[in-house]
Design an enzyme around this catalytic site. Sequence first.
Site, PDB file in Angstrom:
ATOM      1  N   PHE A   1       0.838  -1.189   0.000  1.00 37.27           N
ATOM      2  CA  PHE A   1       0.000   0.000   0.000  1.00 37.27           C
ATOM      3  C   PHE A   1       0.878   1.245   0.000  1.00 37.27           C
ATOM      4  O   PHE A   1       1.817   1.357   0.786  1.00 37.27           O
ATOM      5  CB  PHE A   1      -0.888  -0.013   1.250  1.00 37.27           C
ATOM      6  CG  PHE A   1      -1.837   1.141   1.363  1.00 37.27           C
ATOM      7  CD1 PHE A   1      -3.030   1.139   0.676  1.00 37.27           C
ATOM      8  CD2 PHE A   1      -1.533   2.233   2.166  1.00 37.27           C
ATOM      9  CE1 PHE A   1      -3.919   2.209   0.782  1.00 37.27           C
ATOM     10  CE2 PHE A   1      -2.398   3.297   2.286  1.00 37.27           C
ATOM     11  CZ  PHE A   1      -3.602   3.289   1.593  1.00 37.27           C
TER      12      PHE A   1
ATOM     13  N   ASN B   1      -3.390   2.142  10.326  1.00 41.83           N
ATOM     14  CA  ASN B   1      -4.110   2.548   9.126  1.00 41.83           C
ATOM     15  C   ASN B   1      -4.574   1.261   8.466  1.00 41.83           C
ATOM     16  O   ASN B   1      -3.901   0.718   7.587  1.00 41.83           O
ATOM     17  CB  ASN B   1      -3.216   3.351   8.186  1.00 41.83           C
ATOM     18  CG  ASN B   1      -3.951   3.751   6.909  1.00 41.83           C
ATOM     19  OD1 ASN B   1      -5.172   3.695   6.840  1.00 41.83           O
ATOM     20  ND2 ASN B   1      -3.206   4.143   5.886  1.00 41.83           N
ATOM     21  N   PRO B   2      -5.728   0.743   8.891  1.00 43.14           N
ATOM     22  CA  PRO B   2      -6.182  -0.570   8.438  1.00 43.14           C
ATOM     23  C   PRO B   2      -6.981  -0.473   7.140  1.00 43.14           C
ATOM     24  O   PRO B   2      -7.300   0.629   6.666  1.00 43.14           O
ATOM     25  CB  PRO B   2      -7.103  -0.998   9.583  1.00 43.14           C
ATOM     26  CG  PRO B   2      -7.741   0.301   9.999  1.00 43.14           C
ATOM     27  CD  PRO B   2      -6.663   1.355   9.840  1.00 43.14           C
TER      28      PRO B   2
END
Length: 279
Positions: free
Chosen positions: A86, A182-183
């Site tokens: 990510f 920050n899932p």
Amino acid sequence: MLLAEVARATQRLADAGVPSPRFDAEELAAHVHGTERSRLHSVADAEFDARYWEAVARREAREPLQHITGRAFFRYLELQVGPGVFVPRPETESVVGWAIDAVRAMDVAEPLIVDLCTGSGAIALALAQEVPRSRVHAVELDERALLWARRNVEGSRVVLHHGDAREALPELTGQVDLVISNPPYIPLGEWEHVAPEARDHDPELALFSGEDGLDTIRGLERAARRLLRPGGMVVVEHADTQGGQVPWIFTEDRGWADAADHPDLNKRPRFATARRVAR
């Protein structure tokens, strides 16, 4: 010549729907020519590199800028990123800023911090850098993302763990001062509305989390409740459309107090915080 080519590339990227066409065109030119954006004017016409148009074509197809350049900037860090991890976003910087202030306000000589769903390691590394006496652990489940995190944390104080964030680090139960994450938080039904850069290139594991997008956050609440000492804090990023929903996951009957939402720099609800209390 180079600046004229950058202008042409800017128009191509704008026509393709790239959100920041001028910046991206300049950043690609700087990357290909081995310089900084501020020094593009010094690149001579004879030095123009035709590989620039290959890079522009990739960005035009909505491949993330950071995948093309191989780097992402986050607060004071330059990180290695690419397919399988990510790409850290600017809005997460405000989440980390709040966490840093919270840790500094604690009367703890060497605060113990856990970053769950670390991805590239951006959050963990920023905390380790800006809270110099902190002890930072980072957890990542995805093996491809873990490879990037290992590259980034090498030589730092961050201790990286491979595992499920919801069950991680049982040896630290009841000892942690701050849990941050920050899932994934995008609802499954929102797939078609996600920007191509994320939808087609970021790992699905880092994006989607159940019908309402909150499945992982519910699991993180349980993990944070287990890991934190009384008085410890949890900080969880969420979508701006989920403002008001996430604080309700951190309820008093589960051992939380002061649950609240906080805005990002654009004044949109971006992350929730809560304080662990003794039961």
